[in-house]
Design a protein around this motif. Structure first.
Motif, PDB file in Angstrom:
ATOM      1  N   ARG A 193       0.817  -1.215   0.000  1.00 40.44           N
ATOM      2  CA  ARG A 193       0.000   0.000   0.000  1.00 40.44           C
ATOM      3  C   ARG A 193       0.851   1.266   0.000  1.00 40.44           C
ATOM      4  O   ARG A 193       0.433   2.313  -0.469  1.00 40.44           O
ATOM      5  CB  ARG A 193      -0.937   0.036   1.217  1.00 40.44           C
ATOM      6  CG  ARG A 193      -1.973  -1.059   1.266  1.00 40.44           C
ATOM      7  CD  ARG A 193      -2.760  -1.183  -0.012  1.00 40.44           C
ATOM      8  NE  ARG A 193      -3.354   0.071  -0.441  1.00 40.44           N
ATOM      9  CZ  ARG A 193      -3.938   0.281  -1.616  1.00 40.44           C
ATOM     10  NH1 ARG A 193      -3.979  -0.693  -2.512  1.00 40.44           N
ATOM     11  NH2 ARG A 193      -4.471   1.455  -1.920  1.00 40.44           N
ATOM     12  N   PHE A 194       2.068   1.160   0.538  1.00 40.22           N
ATOM     13  CA  PHE A 194       2.955   2.324   0.606  1.00 40.22           C
ATOM     14  C   PHE A 194       3.998   2.337  -0.509  1.00 40.22           C
ATOM     15  O   PHE A 194       4.769   3.284  -0.624  1.00 40.22           O
ATOM     16  CB  PHE A 194       3.679   2.359   1.963  1.00 40.22           C
ATOM     17  CG  PHE A 194       2.787   2.716   3.117  1.00 40.22           C
ATOM     18  CD1 PHE A 194       2.670   4.025   3.547  1.00 40.22           C
ATOM     19  CD2 PHE A 194       2.061   1.742   3.778  1.00 40.22           C
ATOM     20  CE1 PHE A 194       1.858   4.361   4.618  1.00 40.22           C
ATOM     21  CE2 PHE A 194       1.237   2.059   4.852  1.00 40.22           C
ATOM     22  CZ  PHE A 194       1.133   3.372   5.262  1.00 40.22           C
ATOM     23  N   SER A 195       4.028   1.288  -1.317  1.00 39.55           N
ATOM     24  CA  SER A 195       5.108   1.131  -2.294  1.00 39.55           C
ATOM     25  C   SER A 195       5.184   2.281  -3.277  1.00 39.55           C
ATOM     26  O   SER A 195       6.273   2.711  -3.670  1.00 39.55           O
ATOM     27  CB  SER A 195       4.965  -0.201  -3.039  1.00 39.55           C
ATOM     28  OG  SER A 195       3.723  -0.250  -3.727  1.00 39.55           O
ATOM     29  N   MET A 196       4.023   2.820  -3.676  1.00 40.20           N
ATOM     30  CA  MET A 196       4.037   3.891  -4.678  1.00 40.20           C
ATOM     31  C   MET A 196       4.614   5.196  -4.132  1.00 40.20           C
ATOM     32  O   MET A 196       4.936   6.106  -4.884  1.00 40.20           O
ATOM     33  CB  MET A 196       2.609   4.134  -5.187  1.00 40.20           C
ATOM     34  CG  MET A 196       1.670   4.745  -4.174  1.00 40.20           C
ATOM     35  SD  MET A 196      -0.016   4.939  -4.814  1.00 40.20           S
ATOM     36  CE  MET A 196      -0.570   3.235  -4.800  1.00 40.20           C
ATOM     37  N   PHE A 197       4.761   5.275  -2.800  1.00 45.19           N
ATOM     38  CA  PHE A 197       5.272   6.500  -2.192  1.00 45.19           C
ATOM     39  C   PHE A 197       6.710   6.352  -1.696  1.00 45.19           C
ATOM     40  O   PHE A 197       7.218   7.244  -1.014  1.00 45.19           O
ATOM     41  CB  PHE A 197       4.389   6.914  -1.007  1.00 45.19           C
ATOM     42  CG  PHE A 197       2.952   7.137  -1.369  1.00 45.19           C
ATOM     43  CD1 PHE A 197       2.559   8.287  -2.053  1.00 45.19           C
ATOM     44  CD2 PHE A 197       1.987   6.208  -1.028  1.00 45.19           C
ATOM     45  CE1 PHE A 197       1.229   8.497  -2.388  1.00 45.19           C
ATOM     46  CE2 PHE A 197       0.653   6.416  -1.355  1.00 45.19           C
ATOM     47  CZ  PHE A 197       0.277   7.552  -2.044  1.00 45.19           C
ATOM     48  N   GLN A 198       7.363   5.244  -2.022  1.00 45.58           N
ATOM     49  CA  GLN A 198       8.665   4.976  -1.422  1.00 45.58           C
ATOM     50  C   GLN A 198       9.696   6.066  -1.706  1.00 45.58           C
ATOM     51  O   GLN A 198      10.461   6.454  -0.818  1.00 45.58           O
ATOM     52  CB  GLN A 198       9.196   3.609  -1.898  1.00 45.58           C
ATOM     53  CG  GLN A 198       8.536   2.430  -1.215  1.00 45.58           C
ATOM     54  CD  GLN A 198       8.559   2.525   0.299  1.00 45.58           C
ATOM     55  OE1 GLN A 198       9.604   2.741   0.901  1.00 45.58           O
ATOM     56  NE2 GLN A 198       7.400   2.366   0.918  1.00 45.58           N
ATOM     57  N   ASP A 199       9.743   6.577  -2.925  1.00 46.26           N
ATOM     58  CA  ASP A 199      10.718   7.623  -3.243  1.00 46.26           C
ATOM     59  C   ASP A 199      10.486   8.870  -2.389  1.00 46.26           C
ATOM     60  O   ASP A 199      11.433   9.504  -1.917  1.00 46.26           O
ATOM     61  CB  ASP A 199      10.655   7.984  -4.730  1.00 46.26           C
ATOM     62  CG  ASP A 199      11.198   6.862  -5.604  1.00 46.26           C
ATOM     63  OD1 ASP A 199      11.926   6.003  -5.069  1.00 46.26           O
ATOM     64  OD2 ASP A 199      10.882   6.847  -6.803  1.00 46.26           O
ATOM     65  N   ILE A 200       9.210   9.212  -2.197  1.00 43.11           N
ATOM     66  CA  ILE A 200       8.876  10.389  -1.385  1.00 43.11           C
ATOM     67  C   ILE A 200       9.173  10.116   0.089  1.00 43.11           C
ATOM     68  O   ILE A 200       9.725  10.969   0.789  1.00 43.11           O
ATOM     69  CB  ILE A 200       7.394  10.760  -1.571  1.00 43.11           C
ATOM     70  CG1 ILE A 200       7.134  11.170  -3.018  1.00 43.11           C
ATOM     71  CG2 ILE A 200       6.984  11.876  -0.619  1.00 43.11           C
ATOM     72  CD1 ILE A 200       5.676  11.424  -3.331  1.00 43.11           C
ATOM     73  N   LEU A 201       8.834   8.919   0.558  1.00 41.85           N
ATOM     74  CA  LEU A 201       9.031   8.597   1.965  1.00 41.85           C
ATOM     75  C   LEU A 201      10.505   8.595   2.340  1.00 41.85           C
ATOM     76  O   LEU A 201      10.860   8.918   3.479  1.00 41.85           O
ATOM     77  CB  LEU A 201       8.409   7.234   2.286  1.00 41.85           C
ATOM     78  CG  LEU A 201       6.878   7.150   2.195  1.00 41.85           C
ATOM     79  CD1 LEU A 201       6.396   5.741   2.500  1.00 41.85           C
ATOM     80  CD2 LEU A 201       6.232   8.137   3.156  1.00 41.85           C
TER      81      LEU A 201
END
Length: 207
Positions: A193-201
């Motif tokens: 669920r969080f994979s698409m935000f990994q670069d931002i995170l």
């Protein structure tokens, strides 16, 4: 949790004391004792200045009631003897939970102390409420709330935080969610669920 309350003190004030108006977050170090409260918030309630004292707890502490009393008295003395109301927010269901009021008796059955405080068991707070309120500072708590592990609750939490571009809070949500999504398929699903935000995170101080 300390950083979360300090950054979103207004949201926690509205949650815990809905009639209070947040003024400022105070120094959490209690002088002369080397004790640190999790949060101390100055508020105005019914026209009077007061303090909200918050402690977060993730494990069983048999001394919790006495700790709250000690912090409460020290905060009252340090900040002009203003009234202080204490809250303990349990993040997980582990062991015994503090019970209010704390009553201390002197031999001969004379009452010495009667100390009231508020106990919040996060697993009994409906996740739907945290999502409906729209207070972004409380959204990272959704996975720990009642029904917070449901896929639709997690998705809604992520969507609200992403829409608000609260990526530090999104990172905190992933950390907090790790307390309940621990293994197997549910852990893999939570990570995805969080994979698409990994670069931002990765740019977050939390990461």
């Amino acid at each position: 949790m300390k950083r979360l309350v300090r950054s979103y003190a207004k949201h926690f004030t509205r949650w815990l004391a809905e009639d209070a108006v947040f003024v400022r977050a105070l120094d959490i170090e209690l002088q002369n004792q080397q004790l640190f409260a999790d949060a101390l918030l100055e508020v105005v309630l019914y026209g009077e200045s007061a303090l909200l004292h918050i402690e977060f707890q993730t494990y069983d502490d048999p001394e919790m009631e006495m700790r709250l009393l000690e912090y409460n008295v020290l905060a009252c003395r340090q900040y002009g003897r203003r009234p202080v109301y204490s809250y303990v927010i349990y993040l997980r269901k582990t062991g015994e939970v503090a019970v209010s009021p704390l009553v201390r008796m002197f031999p001969g059955k004379k009452e010495v102390h009667r100390f009231f405080f508020q106990v919040i068991k996060l697993w009994e707070v409906p996740a739907e409420l945290l999502l409906q309120w729209g207070w972004t500072g409380l959204l990272p708590l959704v996975p720990l709330a009642e029904g917070g592990k449901r896929p639709e609750a997690v998705k809604e939490m992520i969507n609200q935080l992403a829409s608000a571009q609260e990526f530090d809070l999104l990172a905190i949500s992933q950390v907090v969610g790790g307390l309940v999504f621990k293994k197997g398929l549910e852990l893999d699903w939570f990570r995805r669920r969080f994979s698409m935000f990994q670069d931002i995170l990765r740019e977050s101080w939390v990461y």
